[in-house]
Design an enzyme around this catalytic site. Structure first.
Site, mmCIF file in Angstrom:
data_model
loop_
_atom_site.group_PDB
_atom_site.id
_atom_site.type_symbol
_atom_site.label_atom_id
_atom_site.label_comp_id
_atom_site.label_asym_id
_atom_site.label_seq_id
_atom_site.Cartn_x
_atom_site.Cartn_y
_atom_site.Cartn_z
ATOM 1 N N LYS A 200 14.013 2.991 -2.669
ATOM 2 C CA LYS A 200 13.552 4.294 -2.011
ATOM 3 C C LYS A 200 12.238 3.860 -1.328
ATOM 4 O O LYS A 200 11.474 3.521 -1.714
ATOM 5 C CB LYS A 200 13.199 5.529 -3.021
ATOM 6 N N GLU A 275 2.642 -3.138 -8.653
ATOM 7 C CA GLU A 275 1.750 -3.632 -8.023
ATOM 8 C C GLU A 275 0.946 -2.521 -7.310
ATOM 9 O O GLU A 275 1.286 -1.658 -6.589
ATOM 10 C CB GLU A 275 2.054 -4.460 -6.817
ATOM 11 N N CYS A 309 -3.804 -3.069 0.106
ATOM 12 C CA CYS A 309 -4.159 -3.032 -1.348
ATOM 13 C C CYS A 309 -5.132 -4.240 -1.426
ATOM 14 O O CYS A 309 -6.125 -3.933 -2.321
ATOM 15 C CB CYS A 309 -2.901 -3.228 -2.212
ATOM 16 N N GLU A 406 -10.684 3.310 -4.425
ATOM 17 C CA GLU A 406 -9.915 2.824 -3.336
ATOM 18 C C GLU A 406 -9.719 3.855 -2.280
ATOM 19 O O GLU A 406 -9.076 4.981 -2.630
ATOM 20 C CB GLU A 406 -8.605 2.396 -3.883
#
Length: 502
Positions: A200, A275, A309, A406
């Site tokens: 997906k 992750e 990331c 973040e």
């Protein structure tokens, strides 16, 4: 220092891109294109213009069930695991070959869908996807078990060994920042291990995954081995994670969503690889060439518009060079002035969506309100599209949201330090632990710091160098498990001990 005004008009799309974008919204299930059981579709938005350029399916629960059933059947009847390992390796290599044939088309589609410059997609994303497939393909013929003598039984009375077997059906949910690389990072090791897949893609960036499915069919993969369903994470993604016939979930994305997925997968004890987010430190020691390091620090945060990331979003510079280094990074930011994704001159494109642009600007406003100062950038630009100028902030404090959370945008926060123990403690003062970089000529200090930093990857005098041959993942809330390398393939396997009395 807000001189960044490089935005121009988005160039016209190629015929190949227009054809891919105009495709009928369908799902790839059991080796063929099928209509959804529902009627809802979602828009493909070009972040460079903010305009809709196509549609794709928002999959229903029934659609997801069909895809999982196809993958389950393909796994159980051995049409993939029953192939000789060399046959699986060659088929994965053939998929890589086909991507190479359509290299320019994939680079353009990635740029249109995600907003990253096509030149960057052609240098990084598409070669990275091909490389991931080629590297992982080789593992299909190298996985195996081992024999072992029992500790408490005579060696001539028992034969014992350990088999390594594919885990089963893998649900793979990929993010929007590197759609092609992340798709291949998921499917390649799973295929090498002998698993079947339901992929997906992110709802913001589904175009290249759908085009990849065309090549899956062309490469001759057996029906049901790779299935692609599109749709929202909270609907199609949630159904996929909770499905009882899914054995393994692999997700790359935010820590917040990763926690939701982990909780959902725990109900049936699915194997999980996550992750997740990062707030990576860039630690600069006083002995560096400041001008050269400033360029590296700028690239660490402004590459891919900061939507990575491992973005080097926290700069720690020794007090003796802090002002000069920050000035250098701000100067280099001028070279990252945002532009349309198909403009050959663009080094940095727009953010992926209106939502992401608003999120980044909100963080910048929070930083200002808390007392941080903007050295350069700090503004959304352009009359259309989702552009934010590369931004450098100083006068920040550890408790500020711009330091702790973040942002996933081109925003750097810079802080001073005095000694190695102090900077190691500050660098580790975060929920995350995905990446970090250390910049120095002093190898002793580099190794000492690398041992202290709690992160899955530590770079020296570089940043964001990621390779299929090395395991990738994070400490703390940056995730669970590792992807890539041998460890990434083994994450799609189970171990079975066999003991036979002779």
């Amino acid at each position: 220092m807000n001189e960044m005004t490089r935005i121009t008009a988005q160039p016209a799309y190629s015929d190949a891109a227009n054809k891919a974008l105009a495709r009928r919204p369908q799902l790839f299930i059991n080796g063929e294109w099928v209509d959804s059981t529902g009627e809802k579709t979602l828009p493909v938005i070009d972040p460079s213009t903010g305009r809709e350029v196509g549609r794709f399916v928002d999959a229903t629960d029934a659609d997801v069930d069909r895809a999982v059933a196809a993958a389950r059947t393909a796994f159980d009847d051995g049409r993939w695991t029953g192939l000789p390992p060399l046959a699986r390796e060659r088929m994965i290599q053939k998929l890589a070959d086909l991507i190479e044939v359509h290299f320019d088309e994939f680079a353009e589609l990635e740029a249109i869908d995600n907003g990253k410059p096509k030149a960057i997609a052609a240098q990084v994303d598409i070669p990275g996807a091909i490389g991931m497939l080629r590297y992982m393909a080789g593992w299909a013929t190298k996985l195996g078990g081992e024999t072992a003598d029992l500790m408490g039984r005579p060696a001539d009375r028992f034969h014992s060994y350990v088999r390594r077997e594919p885990v089963g059906v893998a649900a793979q949910i990929v993010p929007w920042n590197f759609p092609m690389i992340m798709a291949t990072q998921k499917i390649a090791p799973a295929l090498a291990a002998g698993c079947t897949i339901v992929l997906k893609p992110a709802e913001q960036t589904s175009v290249t995954a759908l085009r990849l499915a065309d090549l899956v069919a062309e490469a001759g993969f057996p029906a049901g081995v790779i299935n692609v369903v599109t749709g929202l994470g909270e609907t199609a993604g949630d159904r996929l994670v909770r499905h009882p016939d899914v054995d393994k979930v692999a997700f790359t994305g935010s820590t917040e969503v990763g926690k939701i997925i982990n909780r959902a997968a725990t109900d049936s004890l699915k194997r999980v690889t996550l992750e997740l987010g990062g707030k990576s430190p860039v630690i600069v020691l006083p002995d560096v060439d400041v001008d050269a390091t400033a360029g590296g620090a700028a690239g660490a945060i402004f590459f891919n518009s900061g939507q990575i990331c491992v973005a080097g979003s926290r700069l720690f510079a020794h007090r003796s060079i802090f002002d000069k280094l920050v000035e250098g990074v701000a100067s280099h930011a001028q070279h990252w002035a945002p532009g349309p994704s198909l403009d050959p001159a663009s080094r940095m494109g727009p953010l992926v969506s209106d939502e992401q642009q608003r999120r980044v600007m909100d963080y910048i406003d929070q930083g200002r309100a808390a007392g941080a100062s903007v050295v350069t950038g700090g503004d959304a630009v352009g009359s259309e599209g989702y552009y934010v100028n590369p931004t450098v902030m100083v006068d920040v404090k550890p408790e500020m949201s711009v330091v702790r959370e973040e942002i996933f945008g081109p925003v750097l926060v810079a802080q001073r330090y005095d000694d190695l123990d102090e900077v190691a403690k500050a660098a580790n003062d975060t929920l995350y632990g995905l990446g970090a970089s250390i910049w120095t000529k002093d190898l002793s200090s580099m190794h000492r710091l690398a041992a202290k930093i709690k992160a899955g990857t530590v770079w020296g005098n570089c940043h964001s160098v990621i390779d299929p041959a090395l395991p990738f993942g994070g400490y703390k809330q940056s995730g669970l498990g590792r992807e890539q390398a041998r460890q990434g393939v083994e994450a799609y396997t189970e171990l079975k001990s066999v003991i036979i009395a002779l």
